[in-house]
Design a protein around this motif. Structure first.
Motif, PDB file in Angstrom:
ATOM      1  N   ALA A 117      -5.388   6.338 109.678  1.00  0.00           N
ATOM      2  CA  ALA A 117      -5.736   7.520 109.070  1.00  0.00           C
ATOM      3  C   ALA A 117      -7.121   7.062 108.296  1.00  0.00           C
ATOM      4  O   ALA A 117      -8.210   8.028 108.299  1.00  0.00           O
ATOM      5  CB  ALA A 117      -5.115   8.042 108.102  1.00  0.00           C
ATOM      6  N   ALA A 118      -7.288   5.650 107.946  1.00  0.00           N
ATOM      7  CA  ALA A 118      -8.528   5.570 107.111  1.00  0.00           C
ATOM      8  C   ALA A 118      -9.922   5.611 107.608  1.00  0.00           C
ATOM      9  O   ALA A 118     -10.729   6.094 107.041  1.00  0.00           O
ATOM     10  CB  ALA A 118      -8.233   3.952 106.646  1.00  0.00           C
ATOM     11  N   ARG A 119      -9.999   5.274 109.144  1.00  0.00           N
ATOM     12  CA  ARG A 119     -11.261   5.364 109.410  1.00  0.00           C
ATOM     13  C   ARG A 119     -11.667   6.960 110.017  1.00  0.00           C
ATOM     14  O   ARG A 119     -12.805   7.061 110.114  1.00  0.00           O
ATOM     15  CB  ARG A 119     -11.145   4.589 110.812  1.00  0.00           C
ATOM     16  N   ARG A 120     -10.685   7.920 109.767  1.00  0.00           N
ATOM     17  CA  ARG A 120     -10.891   9.273 110.165  1.00  0.00           C
ATOM     18  C   ARG A 120     -11.567   9.904 109.108  1.00  0.00           C
ATOM     19  O   ARG A 120     -12.116  10.879 109.070  1.00  0.00           O
ATOM     20  CB  ARG A 120      -9.654   9.658 110.462  1.00  0.00           C
ATOM     21  N   PHE A 121     -11.307   9.154 107.969  1.00  0.00           N
ATOM     22  CA  PHE A 121     -11.949  10.027 106.567  1.00  0.00           C
ATOM     23  C   PHE A 121     -13.153   9.539 106.337  1.00  0.00           C
ATOM     24  O   PHE A 121     -13.809   8.391 106.917  1.00  0.00           O
ATOM     25  CB  PHE A 121     -10.953   9.485 105.439  1.00  0.00           C
ATOM     26  N   ASP A 122     -13.842  10.224 105.614  1.00  0.00           N
ATOM     27  CA  ASP A 122     -15.461  10.145 105.410  1.00  0.00           C
ATOM     28  C   ASP A 122     -15.627   8.859 104.514  1.00  0.00           C
ATOM     29  O   ASP A 122     -16.605   8.103 104.605  1.00  0.00           O
ATOM     30  CB  ASP A 122     -15.971  11.263 104.942  1.00  0.00           C
ATOM     31  N   ALA A 123     -14.533   8.651 103.509  1.00  0.00           N
ATOM     32  CA  ALA A 123     -14.698   7.295 102.593  1.00  0.00           C
ATOM     33  C   ALA A 123     -13.348   7.075 101.895  1.00  0.00           C
ATOM     34  O   ALA A 123     -12.309   7.958 101.892  1.00  0.00           O
ATOM     35  CB  ALA A 123     -15.785   7.895 101.411  1.00  0.00           C
ATOM     36  N   ILE A 124     -13.364   5.887 101.631  1.00  0.00           N
ATOM     37  CA  ILE A 124     -11.969   5.438 100.887  1.00  0.00           C
ATOM     38  C   ILE A 124     -12.696   5.002  99.735  1.00  0.00           C
ATOM     39  O   ILE A 124     -13.585   4.375  99.443  1.00  0.00           O
ATOM     40  CB  ILE A 124     -11.405   4.347 101.545  1.00  0.00           C
ATOM     41  N   VAL A 125     -11.855   5.453  98.400  1.00  0.00           N
ATOM     42  CA  VAL A 125     -12.251   4.905  97.054  1.00  0.00           C
ATOM     43  C   VAL A 125     -11.277   4.033  96.625  1.00  0.00           C
ATOM     44  O   VAL A 125     -10.006   4.749  96.422  1.00  0.00           O
ATOM     45  CB  VAL A 125     -12.487   6.094  96.246  1.00  0.00           C
ATOM     46  N   ALA A 126     -11.421   2.908  96.351  1.00  0.00           N
ATOM     47  CA  ALA A 126     -10.416   1.989  96.001  1.00  0.00           C
ATOM     48  C   ALA A 126     -10.205   1.530  94.303  1.00  0.00           C
ATOM     49  O   ALA A 126     -11.427   1.374  93.942  1.00  0.00           O
ATOM     50  CB  ALA A 126     -10.375   0.760  96.717  1.00  0.00           C
ATOM     51  N   ALA A 127      -9.276   1.544  93.902  1.00  0.00           N
ATOM     52  CA  ALA A 127      -9.052   1.108  92.416  1.00  0.00           C
ATOM     53  C   ALA A 127      -9.088  -0.376  92.363  1.00  0.00           C
ATOM     54  O   ALA A 127      -9.542  -0.612  90.957  1.00  0.00           O
ATOM     55  CB  ALA A 127      -7.634   1.369  92.023  1.00  0.00           C
ATOM     56  N   THR A 128      -8.822  -1.351  93.160  1.00  0.00           N
ATOM     57  CA  THR A 128      -9.007  -2.726  92.969  1.00  0.00           C
ATOM     58  C   THR A 128      -9.761  -3.426  94.114  1.00  0.00           C
ATOM     59  O   THR A 128      -9.727  -2.857  95.390  1.00  0.00           O
ATOM     60  CB  THR A 128      -7.642  -3.310  92.668  1.00  0.00           C
TER      61      THR A 128
END
Length: 320
Positions: free
Chosen positions: A136-147
């Motif tokens: 799914a990750a590449r289908r979203f516009d962005a990933i916000v990561a906490a670490t």
């Protein structure tokens, strides 16, 4: 901003991200579970509470609310915070909505700490979640990561990643002075649970006759255990940001005794930064990132010990 797991007083989602976006001029709506923030007068954005429902029903209630809300408001961006909402997020994406996945935890690693999942099922569930997030990750516009560790994992999937750590807003804390009066008590702020060192904190403080103050959410099992304990422990419940700042400023030392669960090994505990912002010395377990922070700042010490006798008998990283 959407969550089916986190509450409407969540620090990362509500107090930091939603408030910062609102202050930057964005029109923000937060959909999250009860309870509301203890200081609702400070809310500058719309807050919609998801009613209490069983765990299996949570994604459907929050997910359907998100779909309806996105259609009704014509939202430019939907930022969701829980892996159980990925199917609904993909549906929003198929409707040409821009979607951001805010990843708070290393989900596959976190599965191994879920007591409500049978132990023999956890490896398979963890592998399944890794596959779901990867696809799914590449289908979203962005990933916000906490670490940084989470960010590196999603970059390896080919996703567009932004790192937003769980540090603190310094203006929430009162800078201690040479005349600041502190009580002889240790403090722990955050979710109170056995895997976060509840037994170790209570028994260590009892051994040196040091009162312990806990603030934050707590599970029913942990609450029952505390009620049966004869140690000098005070549980304050959920506190507002101003109340937390006051508690830290009147305490002597901050505790961070996370056990070496897979999800905690590379985590950046928010409580560490809060203790440091309040000028508190820290006693911490020697998990890699916690140890790195404490030793770099020279703000306390870390030790390795055995799990206390009140917990399961196996070696752990904990404060001596």
């Amino acid at each position: 901003m959407l969550s089916s797991v986190h509450s409407a007083d969540d620090i990362r989602i509500v107090e930091k991200e939603a408030r910062s976006l609102s202050e930057a001029g964005h029109d923000v709506t937060v959909v999250a579970r009860s309870p509301r923030p203890s200081d609702p007068g400070r809310i500058e954005f719309k807050l919609i509470e998801v009613p209490p429902v069983p765990r299996w029903k949570r994604p459907w209630v929050a997910g359907r609310a998100a779909l309806a809300l996105a259609r009704a408001t014509g939202a430019d961006v939907v930022q969701f915070h829980d892996p159980e909402l990925i199917p609904f997020a993909l549906r929003l994406k198929s409707q040409r909505c821009r979607v951001i996945y805010d990843v708070h935890e290393d989900v596959p690693a976190d599965i191994y700490s879920k007591r409500w999942i049978w132990p023999w099922m956890r490896p398979a569930v963890a592998r399944t979640m890794e596959v779901v997030e990867r696809s799914a990750a590449r289908r979203f516009d962005a990933i916000v990561a906490a670490t940084p560790a989470i960010a590196d994992r999603f970059r390896a999937y080919g996703a567009a990643v932004t790192l937003v750590r769980n540090t603190v807003r310094l203006d929430e804390f009162i800078e201690p002075t040479p005349t600041t009066r502190r009580r002889r008590q240790a403090v722990y702020v955050g979710r109170t649970s056995f895997d976060r060192g509840l037994v170790e904190m209570v028994e260590a403080c009892a051994a040196v006759r040091l009162p312990l103050v806990l603030a934050g959410s707590i599970g029913r099992e942990e609450e029952v255990w505390l009620e049966k304990s004869s140690a000098d422990v005070s549980y304050r419940g959920r506190l507002g940001r101003g109340e937390i700042a006051t508690l830290l400023n009147e305490s002597l030392i901050g505790l961070n005794l996370l056990l070496p669960e897979p999800n905690y090994l590379l985590s950046l505990p928010t409580k560490l930064f809060e203790y440091m912002a309040a000028g508190l010395p820290v006693i911490s377990s020697d998990l890699p990132k916690s140890k790195e922070i404490v030793e770099a700042a020279g703000c306390g010490f870390c030790r390795v010990a055995q799990r206390s006798r009140g917990a399961a008998q196996q070696p752990v990283h904990a404060c001596g």
